[in-house]
Design an enzyme around this catalytic site. Structure first.
Site, PDB file in Angstrom:
ATOM      1  N   GLY A 142       0.823  -1.215   0.000  1.00  9.87           N
ATOM      2  CA  GLY A 142       0.000   0.000   0.000  1.00  9.87           C
ATOM      3  C   GLY A 142       0.852   1.258   0.000  1.00  9.87           C
ATOM      4  O   GLY A 142       0.583   2.214  -0.746  1.00  9.87           O
ATOM      5  N   ASP A 180      -0.077   0.349  13.034  1.00 12.84           N
ATOM      6  CA  ASP A 180       0.254  -1.002  12.551  1.00 12.84           C
ATOM      7  C   ASP A 180       0.467  -1.999  13.689  1.00 12.84           C
ATOM      8  O   ASP A 180       0.692  -3.183  13.439  1.00 12.84           O
ATOM      9  CB  ASP A 180       1.517  -0.953  11.677  1.00 12.84           C
ATOM     10  CG  ASP A 180       1.253  -0.218  10.368  1.00 12.84           C
ATOM     11  OD1 ASP A 180       0.092  -0.185   9.922  1.00 12.84           O
ATOM     12  OD2 ASP A 180       2.216   0.316   9.780  1.00 12.84           O
TER      13      ASP A 180
HETATM   14  C1  S3P Z   1       2.608   4.256   6.272  1.00 16.23           C
HETATM   15  C2  S3P Z   1       1.468   4.831   6.770  1.00 16.23           C
HETATM   16  C3  S3P Z   1       0.403   4.067   7.433  1.00 16.23           C
HETATM   17  C4  S3P Z   1       0.872   2.677   7.841  1.00 16.23           C
HETATM   18  C5  S3P Z   1       1.644   2.002   6.758  1.00 16.23           C
HETATM   19  C6  S3P Z   1       2.881   2.820   6.408  1.00 16.23           C
HETATM   20  C7  S3P Z   1       3.604   5.109   5.597  1.00 16.23           C
HETATM   21  O1  S3P Z   1      -0.686   3.935   6.540  1.00 16.23           O
HETATM   22  O2  S3P Z   1      -0.240   1.873   8.193  1.00 16.23           O
HETATM   23  O3  S3P Z   1       2.052   0.712   7.148  1.00 16.23           O
HETATM   24  O4  S3P Z   1       4.744   4.679   5.405  1.00 16.23           O
HETATM   25  O5  S3P Z   1       3.264   6.260   5.253  1.00 16.23           O
HETATM   26  P1  S3P Z   1      -1.818   5.098   6.416  1.00 16.23           P
HETATM   27  O6  S3P Z   1      -1.188   6.289   5.850  1.00 16.23           O
HETATM   28  O7  S3P Z   1      -2.863   4.513   5.508  1.00 16.23           O
HETATM   29  O8  S3P Z   1      -2.328   5.285   7.812  1.00 16.23           O
END
Ligand code: S3P
Length: 454
Positions: A101, A328
């Site tokens: 993601g 997380d």
């Molecule tokens: C992250 C932001 C978080 C986190 C992901 C890493 C990042 O997600 O859960 O594992 O590196 O910016 P969200 O921005 O959707 O909260």
């Protein structure tokens, strides 16, 4: 698109006291950003301590596809020669982000602002995740969403305008990925792009942009919101950086050491950035014996060594405001809560529903399958613990392609009366490829269900 694979189950069973000193791999958030900024900056960037997990390697491949040169050197450091800001090339094929993601959302912001077509694909988990949160501000900047599956999901094709519009954007949910995507798009927009962040999330993008030479200013609005203003189209210059150990990975051996009586484990070189420190704060409130030693600055971030001893935990109420600093870590916190005296109440968990899996449902189902008394609602979870783990375990957990669900429940099996099985451990390689050997070195018993060491 990412190919499906055969699941590989694993079973964790009650372990003797864990002991030893370990280092966890580099921080995932910082590793993605190091490759992205290094790949974009002019000149050479050297990265030590990069997480070589599958998610991060997908980002490396994406930056390579857009013209950056990246190579792992024999000493384990990564050498990146960037294209220069504004000079990315159109990739020849789709960018496949697998399970990642963060990589996909950040690169959507980065590449979406270019007058070229970029297609983003991923695995079944990533293809279910909402991308509208990134596409909406990109649309406001003039980016065309040429193709998207229903609900703004992957596969997604973007085409940027000739001149990307700098915008001022108030992030509607606590998300560092959305904040970062808008700032990355702003790098290629003439003028100042401002992101307004009512709730502070991890600030690695701001820190690293500044380190690479971007003109970036952070102020506070009258309502306390952070205003991050970035001057677009500036020069980024390559640099040398060291990635600290990932606190989200350290969380697993850390909680395992707290839960297995008589354990004493040291985890060295862990990132202590306050936007990531919610789990340690909560575990200390629960009575966890965690000594934070040798605090020091490394590459613009604070790191420390953590020494953790087996502890009797008690339930606490975790305030909703703390969620962004430990987003997380809820799966493994819920596991810790299953062994605590009394009830642990966790609130403000809405964002857990859109992670690699619907983590709130996956955690509640995994706990229930292993005899834990828990209740959940739209954005909360309450767990009643059983000190000593009496009667816990014996179930199989569905991991839904989610690495943190797999690791959290393997930790559970190390301290519960009966073993805990996870239906698949393949995805652990996305963030913590060494998880199983590292845990084995500490004395954890994790094996394939047929008894073969995992
Ligand atoms: C992250 C932001 C978080 C986190 C992901 C890493 C990042 O997600 O859960 O594992 O590196 O910016 P969200 O921005 O959707 O909260």
């Amino acid at each position: 698109m990412t190919e499906p694979f055969a699941p590989r189950p694993a079973t964790a069973s009650k372990s003797a006291p864990l002991s030893g000193t370990v280092r966890v791999p580099g921080d995932k958030s910082i590793s993605h950003r190091a490759l992205i900024f290094g790949g974009l900056a002019s000149g050479e960037t050297r990265i030590a301590g990069l997480l070589e997990g599958e998610d991060v390697l997908r980002t490396a491949a994406a930056m390579r596809a857009m013209g950056a040169a990246l190579a792992r050197r024999p000493d384990g450091t990564w050498q990146v020669t960037g294209t220069g800001n504004g000079c990315l090339l159109a990739p020849e094929g789709p960018l496949d982000f697998g399970n990642a993601g963060t990589g996909s959302r950040l690169v959507m912001g980065l590449a979406g602002a270019y007058a070229m077509r970029t297609t983003f694909v991923g695995d079944a988990s990533l293809s279910r995740r909402p991308m509208g949160r990134v596409l909406d501000p990109l649309r406001a900047m003039g980016v065309q969403v040429v193709e998207a599956a229903p609900g703004d999901r992957m596969p997604i094709t973007l085409e940027g305008p000739k001149h990307t519009a700098p915008i001022s954007y108030r992030v509607p949910m606590a998300s560092a990925q959305v904040k970062s995507a808008v700032l990355l798009a702003g790098l290629n927009a003439p003028g100042v792009t401002t992101v307004i962040e009512p709730v502070m999330t991890r600030d690695h993008t701001e820190r690293m942009l500044t380190g690479f030479g971007a003109q970036l200013e952070v102020t506070r609005g009258a309502d306390g919101a952070r205003h991050i203003a970035l001057e677009g189209q500036g020069r980024l210059a390559g640099r040398t950086l060291t990635v600290p150990g990932d606190p989200s990975s350290a969380a697993f051996p850390l909680v395992a050491a707290l839960l297995v009586p008589g354990s004493r484990v040291t985890i060295e070189n862990v990132l202590m950035n306050e936007t990531r420190a919610g789990l340690i704060e909560t575990l200390v409130e629960m009575g966890g014996d965690i000594a934070v030693d040798n605090r020091r600055e490394e590459g613009g971030e604070t790191v420390a060594d953590l020494t953790v001893r087996g502890s009797e935990l008690r339930g606490v109420a975790v305030p909703a405001e703390r969620a962004p600093a430990m987003i997380d870590e809820y799966p493994v916190l819920a596991v810790a809560a299953a062994f605590a005296e009394g009830e642990t109440r966790m609130a403000g968990l809405g964002e857990l529903r859109v992670k690699e899996s619907d983590r709130l449902s996956a955690v509640a189902a995994g706990l229930a399958a292993n005899g834990v008394d828990c209740r959940s609602g739209a954005d909360w979870l309450t767990v009643r613990g059983r000190p000593g783990g009496a009667g816990l375990g014996g179930g199989t957990v569905e991991t839904h392609l989610d690495h943190r669900i797999a690791m959290a429940f393997l930790v559970m099996g190390l301290a519960s009366e009966r073993p805990v099985t996870v239906d698949d451990r393949t995805m652990i390689a996305t963030s913590f490829p060494d998880f199983e050997p590292l845990m084995a070195r500490l004395g954890a018993t994790i094996a394939a269900p047929d008894g073969v060491p995992a």
